[in-house]
Motif scaffolding. Structure first.
Motif, PDB file in Angstrom:
ATOM      1  N   GLY A  78      30.648  37.810  53.257  1.00  0.00           N
ATOM      2  CA  GLY A  78      30.353  36.700  54.158  1.00  0.00           C
ATOM      3  C   GLY A  78      30.662  37.064  55.596  1.00  0.00           C
TER       4      GLY A  78
ATOM      5  N   THR B  58      32.417  32.005  56.059  1.00  0.00           N
ATOM      6  CA  THR B  58      31.243  31.603  55.287  1.00  0.00           C
ATOM      7  C   THR B  58      30.987  32.650  54.213  1.00  0.00           C
ATOM      8  OG1 THR B  58      29.780  32.667  56.896  1.00  0.00           O
ATOM      9  CG2 THR B  58      30.170  30.311  57.167  1.00  0.00           C
TER      10      THR B  58
ATOM     11  N   ASP C 106      28.489  34.032  50.953  1.00  0.00           N
ATOM     12  CA  ASP C 106      27.158  34.046  50.363  1.00  0.00           C
ATOM     13  C   ASP C 106      27.138  35.132  49.281  1.00  0.00           C
ATOM     14  OD1 ASP C 106      24.539  33.428  49.862  1.00  0.00           O
ATOM     15  OD2 ASP C 106      23.748  34.647  51.501  1.00  0.00           O
ATOM     16  N   THR C 107      27.754  34.807  48.145  1.00  0.00           N
ATOM     17  CA  THR C 107      27.814  35.743  47.022  1.00  0.00           C
ATOM     18  C   THR C 107      27.381  35.018  45.753  1.00  0.00           C
ATOM     19  OG1 THR C 107      30.090  35.225  46.385  1.00  0.00           O
ATOM     20  CG2 THR C 107      29.789  36.934  48.064  1.00  0.00           C
ATOM     21  N   HIS C 108      27.293  35.778  44.683  1.00  0.00           N
ATOM     22  CA  HIS C 108      26.953  35.185  43.388  1.00  0.00           C
ATOM     23  C   HIS C 108      28.039  34.194  42.951  1.00  0.00           C
ATOM     24  CE1 HIS C 108      25.312  34.782  39.402  1.00  0.00           C
ATOM     25  NE2 HIS C 108      26.475  35.127  38.880  1.00  0.00           N
TER      26      HIS C 108
ATOM     27  N   TYR D 272      30.469  32.632  45.020  1.00  0.00           N
ATOM     28  CA  TYR D 272      30.791  31.569  45.965  1.00  0.00           C
ATOM     29  C   TYR D 272      29.705  31.434  47.022  1.00  0.00           C
ATOM     30  CZ  TYR D 272      35.375  32.352  43.942  1.00  0.00           C
ATOM     31  OH  TYR D 272      36.408  32.512  43.067  1.00  0.00           O
ATOM     32  N   SER D 273      29.399  30.200  47.340  1.00  0.00           N
ATOM     33  CA  SER D 273      28.460  29.906  48.416  1.00  0.00           C
ATOM     34  C   SER D 273      28.996  28.692  49.157  1.00  0.00           C
ATOM     35  CB  SER D 273      27.072  29.615  47.845  1.00  0.00           C
ATOM     36  OG  SER D 273      26.188  29.292  48.877  1.00  0.00           O
TER      37      SER D 273
ATOM     38  N   SER E 272      31.575  27.421  52.812  1.00  0.00           N
ATOM     39  CA  SER E 272      32.444  27.832  53.904  1.00  0.00           C
ATOM     40  C   SER E 272      33.842  27.248  53.741  1.00  0.00           C
ATOM     41  CB  SER E 272      31.856  27.393  55.241  1.00  0.00           C
ATOM     42  OG  SER E 272      31.862  25.988  55.326  1.00  0.00           O
TER      43      SER E 272
ATOM     44  N   GLY F  55      30.204  23.477  50.071  1.00  0.00           N
ATOM     45  CA  GLY F  55      29.640  24.221  48.946  1.00  0.00           C
ATOM     46  C   GLY F  55      30.653  24.440  47.845  1.00  0.00           C
ATOM     47  N   SER F  56      30.861  25.688  47.434  1.00  0.00           N
ATOM     48  CA  SER F  56      31.834  26.026  46.398  1.00  0.00           C
ATOM     49  C   SER F  56      33.253  25.644  46.784  1.00  0.00           C
ATOM     50  CB  SER F  56      31.809  27.532  46.116  1.00  0.00           C
ATOM     51  OG  SER F  56      30.550  27.956  45.688  1.00  0.00           O
TER      52      SER F  56
END
Length: 187
Positions: A89, A112, A114-116, A118-119, A121, A144-145
């Protein structure tokens, strides 16, 4: 009249039976990150590798003293300490390193992801950021997550004075998810 009563009783009995069957045979919901009460992550905020391409922008008014201004940064967030580690991120922030603004609400670091896995911030309040080797900061929320997380972020940097290596910041997140069973009061 008797047939209407019989139809009504059968309908009610059938409805009750369907509800009981659905309750006992339905699969359990999939577990996700919000079902865990705590989450610990260890990540690295990479520093710029060359002076030719800075990704930190000091912003100082033309008539201000040398200590005034703001530090705006945009860095890679990686799994490991090497700059070739997997990028998971970005770390972005806006810090006013002036004593009068040390406890300002503007001093925020955003991580922030952007992975499989966790998505989303994480927002970290940088009110007590010092020049020391380790700072404990407050996690004030997420998306998000990481929706509504709270916790702490321990930011560590060890200077390597005898080498030319650029040492990244190590950030350890200790996040607590909200209790989903609590209700939000209205009124």
């Amino acid at each position: 009249m008797l047939s209407n009563t019989l139809v009504f009783c059968c309908s009610v009995s059938l409805a009750v039976l369907v509800v009981i069957l659905l309750a006992t045979l339905s699969p359990l919901p999939h577990s996700n990150s919000s079902s865990k009460p705590w989450l610990a992550l260890s990540l690295y905020i990479q520093q710029p590798q060359t002076a030719a391409i800075p990704n930190t922008r000091p912003v100082t008014p033309p008539d201000a003293d040398a200590d005034a201004g703001a530090l705006i940064f945009h860095r890679d967030l990686t799994e490991g300490p090497k700059n070739t580690s997997r990028v998971v991120g970005k770390a972005q922030g806006f810090i006013i390193p002036v004593k009068q603004f040390a406890h300002s609400g503007f001093n925020i670091i955003y991580l922030t992801f952007d992975t499989h896995e966790y998505s989303g911030s994480v927002s970290i309040q940088a009110k007590n950021l010092e020049d020391g080797e380790q700072d404990e900061l407050t996690v004030v929320g997420g998306t998000g997550s990481f929706a509504f997380v709270r916790g702490i972020a321990v930011l560590t940097r060890k200077d390597e004075h005898d080498t030319d290596l650029v040492v990244p910041y190590h950030i350890r997140l200790h996040l607590k998810y909200p209790n989903r069973s609590e209700t939000i009061p209205t009124g």
